[in-house]
Design a protein around this motif. Structure first.
Motif, short mmCIF file in Angstrom:
data_model
loop_
_atom_site.label_atom_id
_atom_site.label_comp_id
_atom_site.label_asym_id
_atom_site.label_seq_id
_atom_site.Cartn_x
_atom_site.Cartn_y
_atom_site.Cartn_z
N LEU A 1 -3.44 -2.71 -7.52
CA LEU A 1 -3.62 -3.28 -6.19
C LEU A 1 -4.82 -4.23 -6.24
O LEU A 1 -5.91 -3.83 -6.63
N LEU B 1 -4.97 2.92 0.95
CA LEU B 1 -4.20 3.66 -0.06
C LEU B 1 -4.43 5.16 0.07
O LEU B 1 -3.47 5.95 0.03
N PHE C 1 -6.90 0.61 -8.28
CA PHE C 1 -7.19 0.10 -6.93
C PHE C 1 -8.68 -0.22 -6.81
O PHE C 1 -9.52 0.33 -7.53
N ALA D 1 1.15 4.23 -2.80
CA ALA D 1 0.95 5.65 -2.46
C ALA D 1 2.11 6.50 -2.96
O ALA D 1 1.91 7.62 -3.45
N ILE E 1 0.84 -1.20 0.00
CA ILE E 1 0.00 0.00 0.00
C ILE E 1 0.88 1.25 0.00
O ILE E 1 0.66 2.20 -0.77
#
Length: 363
Positions: free
Chosen positions: A193, A149, A49, A38, A34
Motif C-alpha cells: 500500500l 488498514l 503498509f 485487509a 484498503i
C-alpha cells in the motif's frame, strides 16, 4: 484505559484520523484498496503498509503461520520479536496480562504515534510475535493509511485484530520509508500500500514496562524527557549491563545497515581518507552542509557529497533515503560525519552507530 485514543495531544508525530476521506485527494489508496489489503491479511498473506515511522511488513498477529511468513520473507531470526500494531479505538488490554496505570498514561499521551510499549503478553496470544518471550510490543500508528488498514482488518476480526509488522526490508538492512523502497527489497512478492514518504523516518521509541519500571530499549521521536514528563520519572537508559532486558525490535548492536561499507569519522579524518584513495575510487560522504569542511569535500572529484539537514527531525526523516540512495550509487565506501552527542540527536545517532557496527571487526 480500555481503548487506544483517536488522536494524541501533540507530543508525537502528526495524527490525522480520517484516512478514507484523505486517501483519494492525496493519491493514497482508495477505500476499496484498503479493504482488499485487509482481506489479504485476514487470509494469512503479507501486506506492506506505511506508518509515520517506516513502512511495515504486516501479517495477522494472531496467526502464527502468517507471522512465520514475515520471518521467512525478511530472513529474520525467530527469536527476534516483532511489534503488533493496533487500530485507534481497539483495546490493547486484550493483548496483555495487565495494562497498568503507566501504560495507560503513555497511551493517553502518545497514541496514535511513534511509541511502542513492551508489556507482559496475555496467555492466549501466540508467542510467534514475541520471539518466544512472555512479553509483547504494542503500538498504534498515526499514519492515515495505516489506521484505515488496521480498522478494516480489525472489523474482519470482530474488533480483535492486530497486525504484526516489523520494517519491510531484509533483516538488518536499511528500513524503507517509501513504497518504492519496499518494492526494491521484495519486488512483486509482497503486496504494498503506497502512502507516500514516512514523516518521522526512523523507527518508534520502545519503552519496556514489563519488569515493574519504565526502561528505554530503543530511542526514537518520543524522547526520554517526554516519557518522564508523563510518568513523573525518567525511564532507565540502556547501559549494556542489564541481563533481564527483553529482546526488542531493532536493538541488536549491528542493524539498519546499507550493503556498502559505512564508517563514522570526523570530517578531518574523512578528508584524509578521501585523499588516500585513487581518483577512480568513488566514495560518498553524508555531512551537514553548513560545516566549514563541507566545501572542501564538495570539491573532491571522486566524492559524492550528500548534504544532510541540520535539524535532527529532518535528518531522521531523510536518513534512510540517503543511505539507500548511496547504496545504489556504486561507491566504494560511505563516510558519515558524527553528530552531536545531545538528547535531540540521540535517535539518529543510535541508528548510525548500529549501521556502522555492521562493518566493524568482530560484529
Amino acid at each position: 484505559m480500555s481503548a487506544t485514543r483517536q488522536r494524541n495531544d501533540g507530543h508525537g508525530a502528526p495524527t490525522p484520523t480520517s484516512a478514507d476521506s484523505d486517501a483519494p485527494t492525496r493519491g493514497w489508496p482508495a477505500p476499496a484498496a484498503i479493504d482488499a489489503a485487509a482481506r489479504r491479511l485476514d487470509a494469512g498473506e503479507l501486506v506492506a503498509f506505511p506508518t509515520e515511522t517506516v513502512y511495515g511488513l504486516g501479517a495477522d498477529a494472531r496467526n502464527p503461520q502468517a507471522v512465520a511468513r514475515i520471518y521467512a520473507a525478511k530472513g529474520r531470526p525467530p527469536t527476534h520479536p516483532v511489534i503488533v500494531h493496533l487500530a485507534p479505538g481497539d483495546d490493547p488490554g486484550g493483548w496483555v496480562r495487565t495494562l497498568g496505570s503507566e501504560a495507560c498514561r503513555l497511551i493517553d499521551a502518545f497514541w496514535p504515534g511513534p511509541l511502542t510499549l513492551i508489556l507482559k503478553r496475555a496467555d492466549a496470544i501466540p508467542d510467534a510475535v514475541s520471539g518466544g518471550q512472555d512479553s509483547i510490543g504494542l503500538r498504534c500508528p498515526s499514519h492515515p493509511v495505516a489506521q484505515a488498514l488496521l480498522r478494516a482488518f480489525s472489523d474482519l476480526q470482530h474488533g480483535h485484530g492486530g497486525v504484526a509488522a516489523p520494517s519491510a526490508n531484509k533483516f538488518g538492512h536499511v528500513s524503507p520509508t517509501t513504497a518504492q523502497h519496499v518494492r526494491d527489497e521484495f519486488g512483486d512478492s509482497v503486496h504494498v500500500l503506497d502512502g507516500g514518504a514516512c514523516d518521522v523516518g526512523i523507527e518508534s521509541t520502545i519503552i519496556d514496562l514489563s519488569r515493574g519500571f519504565p526502561a528505554l530499549l530503543r530511542p526514537g521521536r518520543i524522547t526520554p524527557q517526554q516519557i518522564a514528563d508523563v510518568l513523573g520519572a525518567a525511564p532507565r537508559l540502556p547501559d549494556g549491563s542489564d541481563a533481564t532486558v527483553p529482546r526488542a525490535s531493532g536493538t541488536l548492536k549491528a542493524h539498519y545497515a546499507p550493503r556498502t561499507p559505512l564508517a563514522l569519522l570526523p570530517l578531518e579524518a574523512i578528508l584524509c581518507e578521501v585523499a588516500a584513495h585513487a581518483p577512480h575510487e568513488r566514495l560518498a560522504v553524508i555531512a551537514r552542509a553548513g560545516l566549514p569542511q563541507a566545501e572542501a569535500l564538495r570539491a573532491r572529484p571522486n566524492l559524492q557529497f550528500v548534504a544532510a539537514p541540520d535539524d535532527p527531525h529532518a535528518y531522521a526523516r531523510e536518513l534512510y533515503r540517503m543511505l539507500r540512495e548511496l547504496d545504489g550509487a556504486n561507491v566504494l565506501r560511505i563516510f558519515i560525519e558524527p553528530l552531536p552527542a545531545t538528547a535531540e540527536w540521540a535517535a539518529v545517532n543510535d541508528r548510525l552507530q548500529r549501521a556502522a557496527a555492521a562493518f566493524e571487526a568482530g560484529v
